[in-house]
Design an enzyme around this catalytic site. Structure first.
Site, PDB file in Angstrom:
ATOM      1  N   THR A   1     -27.381  -0.406 -51.355  1.00 43.34           N
ATOM      2  CA  THR A   1     -26.613  -0.498 -52.595  1.00 43.34           C
ATOM      3  C   THR A   1     -27.262   0.373 -53.664  1.00 43.34           C
ATOM      4  OG1 THR A   1     -25.926  -2.742 -52.068  1.00 43.34           O
ATOM      5  CG2 THR A   1     -25.725  -2.052 -54.365  1.00 43.34           C
TER       6      THR A   1
ATOM      7  N   SER B   1     -27.984 -10.219 -48.804  1.00 39.54           N
ATOM      8  CA  SER B   1     -28.741  -9.478 -49.804  1.00 39.54           C
ATOM      9  C   SER B   1     -30.237  -9.574 -49.569  1.00 39.54           C
ATOM     10  CB  SER B   1     -28.413 -10.023 -51.195  1.00 39.54           C
ATOM     11  OG  SER B   1     -29.232  -9.429 -52.180  1.00 39.54           O
TER      12      SER B   1
ATOM     13  N   HIS C   1     -20.074  -2.594 -58.512  1.00 39.74           N
ATOM     14  CA  HIS C   1     -20.950  -3.766 -58.614  1.00 39.74           C
ATOM     15  C   HIS C   1     -20.277  -4.899 -59.376  1.00 39.74           C
ATOM     16  CE1 HIS C   1     -25.300  -4.296 -57.451  1.00 39.74           C
ATOM     17  NE2 HIS C   1     -25.011  -5.483 -57.949  1.00 39.74           N
TER      18      HIS C   1
ATOM     19  N   LYS D   1     -23.333   1.770 -50.485  1.00 42.56           N
ATOM     20  CA  LYS D   1     -22.467   0.942 -51.319  1.00 42.56           C
ATOM     21  C   LYS D   1     -22.604   1.334 -52.785  1.00 42.56           C
ATOM     22  CE  LYS D   1     -21.348  -3.963 -52.119  1.00 42.56           C
ATOM     23  NZ  LYS D   1     -21.421  -3.992 -53.590  1.00 42.56           N
TER      24      LYS D   1
ATOM     25  N   TYR E   1     -31.717  -2.675 -51.713  1.00 43.35           N
ATOM     26  CA  TYR E   1     -31.712  -1.672 -52.771  1.00 43.35           C
ATOM     27  C   TYR E   1     -32.823  -0.670 -52.480  1.00 43.35           C
ATOM     28  CZ  TYR E   1     -28.809  -4.991 -55.344  1.00 43.35           C
ATOM     29  OH  TYR E   1     -27.798  -5.832 -55.720  1.00 43.35           O
TER      30      TYR E   1
END
Length: 392
Positions: free
Chosen positions: A158, A110, A280, A256, A132
Site C-alpha cells: 500500500t 494488514s 485510502h 495498492k 507498507y
C-alpha cells in the site's frame, strides 16, 4: 428481508448499529476521512452519479458471480481490504477471516493488524498479506517472508499515504497503549456503551494496540504508534525499490493506492500482477477524486496486462456491479465490514458480505447478464466529465 435484532438489511444499518454500540472515539476512528472529508464523501457520491440500465424480459434464471483475483478463486467479486488494528471486537481479524472463508472469498491482512498472521492463516486459506514501505529493505522482506511461511498467497504493498492526520471535525484520541491514563480518558465513553464493554469483559481481554506482524514472530509486538513513527521516518519507495521487492516475491503482487494512468503503467513495468485503484478511503490527500472516477482511465492505460481492482465507497451490490462494468476485476471493502463486525462480530461481517452478494446478483439479473464477466460500460449511463483525463 427487513432488519431484525440479528440481521441488518443494508450496510447503512450496520453503520447505525456500529455507531450506537461503539465508544465515540472508536467509532470516529472508523469513519475517519482526512481534512474536510471531500474525498471520502466523493467516494460515495460518485457511485450515485452512475445509473444502471436494466432490462425487463429474457432475464437469466441463474447468475455466476465467481471470478479470480491474484490467483485466488472467489465466489463473488468482493474481497476484504486490509485495515489496521481492529479493536471494535475482541476477535478482530479472526472474526473477519472466518466470515470471509465462509463466504468463499479472499482476505487482505494488514501489517498493522492486531492478530498475528500465523493465527489468521490457520482460519482462511485465501489470505493476502499487506504491508507498507516501512523500515529497511531487509525488514520489509522479512515481514513478507514471514507471511509467506504462514500461508499468505499474495502480497499487497500500500502506497497511498502521506501522513496527513488533520481532520476538520477533530481527530479521535488513540492511545499508544491501553494504560491507566488511557483507560481513564476513555472511561466516560465506554461507561455509556455497556454492550461494548460487556463483549470485552466476556472475552477476558482488553483491546490490544500492539501490531504483532511488524516485528519478528517471537518478539514483543511493537506498539501501533511506535511502528507508525518508524514508518514516518522511512524514505518513500522508488519504482526501483518496488521492482526489487517484486523480484523477491515470486507470487501474486499488488500495488495498492493507484489513481493515475501513468502510475498504473509503471506498476505494469515493475512486474506487478494487480493494482488497486484506491485513495485510502479518503484518508490520504483530501480532494483526490473518488476511486471510481479514476478507474476508467487506469483500465484504459493497462488493458489486460494486469488485474485491476477498486477500493473505496462500496456500500451496495450495485456499486460492485458498476465498478466491474467500468473494468474492475473485483472490489475491496473496508469500512463496511468493520461496521458489520462492530454490530455483530463474525456474524455481522458475514451479514455485510451477504448483503453485497445478494445485491450483485440482483443487479446482474436486472441487467440481463448470467455472469459478472459479461458486464461492460454499456450497462451504465455515465455522465459527461465523470471520469478523469485518460491521457495522464
Amino acid at each position: 428481508m427487513a432488519s431484525t435484532k440479528d440481521w441488518f438489511e443494508t450496510v447503512a444499518e450496520a453503520q447505525r448499529r456500529a455507531k450506537k454500540r461503539l465508544p465515540k472515539g472508536v467509532y470516529l476512528a472508523l469513519v475517519a476521512g482526512s481534512e474536510a472529508g471531500v474525498t471520502m464523501d466523493d467516494n460515495l457520491a460518485a457511485f450515485a452519479e452512475l445509473k444502471v440500465r436494466p432490462h425487463v424480459a429474457d432475464l437469466p434464471q441463474t447468475r455466476d458471480l465467481s471470478t479470480t483475483v491474484m490467483g485466488q478463486e472467489i465466489s463473488f467479486p468482493v474481497i476484504i481490504s486490509p485495515t489496521g488494528v481492529q479493536a471494535v471486537h475482541p476477535d478482530g481479524e479472526l472474526a473477519v477471516a472466518r466470515a470471509a472463508a465462509g463466504a468463499g472469498t479472499a482476505m487482505g491482512l494488514s501489517a498493522f493488524a492486531s492478530k498475528p498472521v500465523e493465527q489468521v492463516a490457520k482460519t482462511i486459506d485465501k489470505l493476502l498479506f499487506q504491508t507498507y514501505w516501512l523500515g529497511s529493505r531487509e525488514e520489509i522482506l522479512a515481514r513478507a517472508e514471514r507471511a509467506r511461511a504462514a500461508g499468505a498467497k499474495g502480497l499487497i504493498v500500500t502506497l497511498d499515504w502521506v501522513f496527513d492526520s488533520r481532520r476538520d471535525w477533530g481527530s479521535p484520541f488513540i492511545p499508544d497503549k491501553l494504560d491507566l491514563k488511557a483507560m481513564a480518558r476513555y472511561a466516560p465513553q465506554v461507561a455509556i456503551k455497556p454492550r461494548y464493554l460487556a463483549t470485552w469483559l466476556r472475552s477476558g481481554s482488553l483491546p490490544d494496540l500492539g501490531v504483532p506482524n511488524l516485528g519478528p514472530r517471537e518478539a514483543t509486538p511493537p506498539t501501533f504508534f511506535g511502528a507508525y513513527g518508524q514508518w514516518m521516518g522511512t524514505p518513500p519507495p522508488t519504482w526501483a525499490d518496488l521492482a526489487w521487492l517484486r523480484e523477491q516475491w515470486d507470487g501474486p503482487f499488488m500495488i495498492k493506492g493507484i489513481t493515475r494512468p501513468d502510475d498504473a503503467r509503471r506498476a505494469v513495468d515493475v512486474g506487478a500482477s494487480a493494482i488497486s485503484v484506491s485513495n485510502h478511503g479518503g484518508n490520504n490527500v483530501d480532494t483526490t477524486p473518488a476511486s471510481i472516477r479514476c478507474l476508467p482511465g487506469v483500465v484504459d492505460a493497462v488493458g489486460d496486462q494486469i488485474e485491476v481492482v477498486l477500493d473505496g465507497g462500496i456500500r451496495r451490490g450495485s456499486d460492485v456491479v458498476k465498478a466491474l462494468a467500468l473494468g474492475a476485476r473485483a472490489v475491496m471493502v473496508g469500512r463496511a465490514y468493520l461496521w458489520g463486525m462492530a454490530a455483530g462480530g463474525e456474524r455481522g461481517v458475514m451479514n455485510v458480505l451477504e448483503i453485497l452478494r445478494q445485491g450483485v446478483s440482483e443487479t446482474l439479473l436486472g441487467l440481463g447478464h448470467s455472469s459478472v464477466h459479461e458486464l461492460s460500460p454499456e450497462d451504465l449511463l455515465v455522465p459527461a466529465g465523470f471520469a478523469l483525463d485518460r491521457k495522464l
